[in-house]
Scaffold this motif. Structure first.
Motif, mmCIF file in Angstrom:
data_model
loop_
_atom_site.group_PDB
_atom_site.id
_atom_site.type_symbol
_atom_site.label_atom_id
_atom_site.label_comp_id
_atom_site.label_asym_id
_atom_site.label_seq_id
_atom_site.Cartn_x
_atom_site.Cartn_y
_atom_site.Cartn_z
ATOM 1 N N ALA A 5 3.283 13.086 4.815
ATOM 2 C CA ALA A 5 4.738 13.199 4.964
ATOM 3 C C ALA A 5 5.423 11.891 4.567
ATOM 4 C CB ALA A 5 5.089 13.582 6.403
ATOM 5 N N ILE A 6 4.857 10.763 4.974
ATOM 6 C CA ILE A 6 5.427 9.465 4.590
ATOM 7 C C ILE A 6 5.330 9.291 3.080
ATOM 8 C CG2 ILE A 6 5.179 6.956 4.755
ATOM 9 C CD1 ILE A 6 4.206 7.380 7.653
ATOM 10 N N ALA A 7 4.184 9.609 2.520
ATOM 11 C CA ALA A 7 3.982 9.457 1.078
ATOM 12 C C ALA A 7 4.926 10.351 0.283
ATOM 13 C CB ALA A 7 2.534 9.766 0.712
ATOM 14 N N GLY A 8 5.317 11.476 0.842
ATOM 15 C CA GLY A 8 6.201 12.409 0.151
ATOM 16 C C GLY A 8 7.674 12.026 0.198
ATOM 17 N N LEU A 9 8.010 11.014 0.987
ATOM 18 C CA LEU A 9 9.404 10.584 1.062
ATOM 19 C C LEU A 9 9.821 9.892 -0.236
ATOM 20 C CD1 LEU A 9 9.516 8.950 4.622
ATOM 21 C CD2 LEU A 9 10.556 11.119 3.941
ATOM 22 N N VAL A 17 8.758 2.544 6.578
ATOM 23 C CA VAL A 17 7.561 1.704 6.746
ATOM 24 C C VAL A 17 7.946 0.376 7.382
ATOM 25 C CG1 VAL A 17 5.809 0.391 5.480
ATOM 26 C CG2 VAL A 17 6.192 2.798 4.944
ATOM 27 N N LEU A 18 9.013 -0.243 6.898
ATOM 28 C CA LEU A 18 9.412 -1.536 7.435
ATOM 29 C C LEU A 18 9.865 -1.449 8.894
ATOM 30 C CD1 LEU A 18 11.304 -2.949 4.329
ATOM 31 C CD2 LEU A 18 9.091 -3.728 5.231
ATOM 32 N N ARG A 19 10.508 -0.358 9.259
ATOM 33 C CA ARG A 19 10.995 -0.225 10.634
ATOM 34 C C ARG A 19 9.909 0.295 11.576
ATOM 35 N NH1 ARG A 19 13.691 -2.194 14.626
ATOM 36 N NH2 ARG A 19 14.268 -0.619 16.126
ATOM 37 N N ARG A 26 0.835 -1.212 0.000
ATOM 38 C CA ARG A 26 0.000 0.000 0.000
ATOM 39 C C ARG A 26 0.862 1.251 0.000
ATOM 40 N NH1 ARG A 26 -2.104 3.967 -0.655
ATOM 41 N NH2 ARG A 26 -4.070 4.784 0.061
ATOM 42 N N TRP A 27 1.910 1.240 0.813
ATOM 43 C CA TRP A 27 2.787 2.412 0.873
ATOM 44 C C TRP A 27 3.618 2.578 -0.389
ATOM 45 C CZ3 TRP A 27 2.214 6.535 3.536
ATOM 46 C CH2 TRP A 27 1.562 6.485 4.762
ATOM 47 N N LEU A 28 3.948 1.484 -1.042
ATOM 48 C CA LEU A 28 4.760 1.590 -2.256
ATOM 49 C C LEU A 28 3.931 1.916 -3.492
ATOM 50 C CD1 LEU A 28 7.341 -1.282 -1.683
ATOM 51 C CD2 LEU A 28 7.639 1.177 -1.300
ATOM 52 N N THR A 29 2.683 1.458 -3.546
ATOM 53 C CA THR A 29 1.855 1.727 -4.724
ATOM 54 C C THR A 29 0.958 2.945 -4.566
ATOM 55 O OG1 THR A 29 0.025 0.325 -3.974
ATOM 56 C CG2 THR A 29 1.738 -0.719 -5.337
ATOM 57 N N HIS A 30 0.692 3.352 -3.342
ATOM 58 C CA HIS A 30 -0.210 4.477 -3.066
ATOM 59 C C HIS A 30 -1.650 4.213 -3.498
ATOM 60 C CE1 HIS A 30 2.876 7.316 -1.835
ATOM 61 N NE2 HIS A 30 3.585 6.953 -2.876
ATOM 62 N N ASN A 31 -2.044 2.953 -3.548
ATOM 63 C CA ASN A 31 -3.389 2.649 -4.021
ATOM 64 C C ASN A 31 -3.837 1.315 -3.440
ATOM 65 O OD1 ASN A 31 -5.279 1.242 -6.034
ATOM 66 N ND2 ASN A 31 -5.293 3.363 -6.761
ATOM 67 N N ASP A 32 -5.043 1.299 -2.848
ATOM 68 C CA ASP A 32 -5.564 0.089 -2.211
ATOM 69 C C ASP A 32 -5.703 -1.066 -3.195
ATOM 70 O OD1 ASP A 32 -5.837 1.217 0.349
ATOM 71 O OD2 ASP A 32 -7.791 2.071 -0.158
#
Length: 191
Positions: A119-123, A132-134, A26-32
């Motif tokens: 902020a996470i998505a903008g990294l 995300v993993l940590r 989800r965090w890598l693709t930005h889409n459910d």
């Protein structure tokens, strides 16, 4: 091993980490929906190679497969990724309730969650994935290094930079104090 043994092993070792797999995708693709597709493909790959899993590292093993599947999927479906701010619908409801559930408290909580998610998505992706993993998946540096296929020192460096970028993104911008400019009459004379 027989197919039944492989399936039981897969259910026992990989399936408990389905939420972590989806979260990373989800965090890598930005889409459910894309994340669901990626996880489904990754699970098929994981099932195919379950016989190769050794030891206790099922979570890191599965997340590494998800990561590879995700990047393959992104390369194929989104050759030029655009940074899009996430819309997590009702995900804010999963947060712990504040001391009061009054509308202002709910609004503040939702705004904070949205600001953190943005902020996470903008990294940049390399920083986002280690963060995300940590921080969200609570993996060790060694597991992250294995998943991302980078040295542990690089994990620590990227994590430090990601945290710094998060701090900068979440620090309120202080605006200079405006002062009132005295009003004078035209011509410079006394009034």
């Amino acid at each position: 091993m027989s197919d039944d043994e492989n399936w039981r092993r897969f259910e026992q070792l990989a399936m408990p980490h389905l939420d972590a797999a989806y979260n990373l995708a989800r965090w890598l693709t930005h889409n459910d929906h894309d994340a669901q597709d990626v996880v489904q493909d990754a699970l098929l790959r994981a099932m195919r190679y379950i016989h190769g899993l050794r030891g206790e590292g099922a979570r890191a093993w599965l997340l590494q497969i998800v990561r590879h599947t995700c990047y393959s999927w992104l390369k194929e479906n989104r050759p030029v990724e655009k940074v899009v701010l996430d819309d997590f619908d009702d995900a804010w409801q999963d947060m712990a309730a504040p001391s009061t559930d009054e509308p202002p408290a709910i609004a503040i909580r939702k705004a904070d969650k949205e600001q953190i998610n943005a902020a996470i998505a903008g990294l940049p992706v390399p920083y986002r994935e280690v963060l995300v993993l940590r921080e969200l998946e609570d993996l060790s540096y060694a597991d992250i290094a294995r998943i991302a296929e980078i040295p542990v020192g690089t994990v620590m460096s990227r994590l430090s930079r990601a945290r710094g970028l998060m701090r900068a993104a979440l620090t309120p911008i202080t605006r200079p104090q405006l002062r009132t400019v005295p009003h004078t009459t035209q011509g410079g004379g006394k009034s």
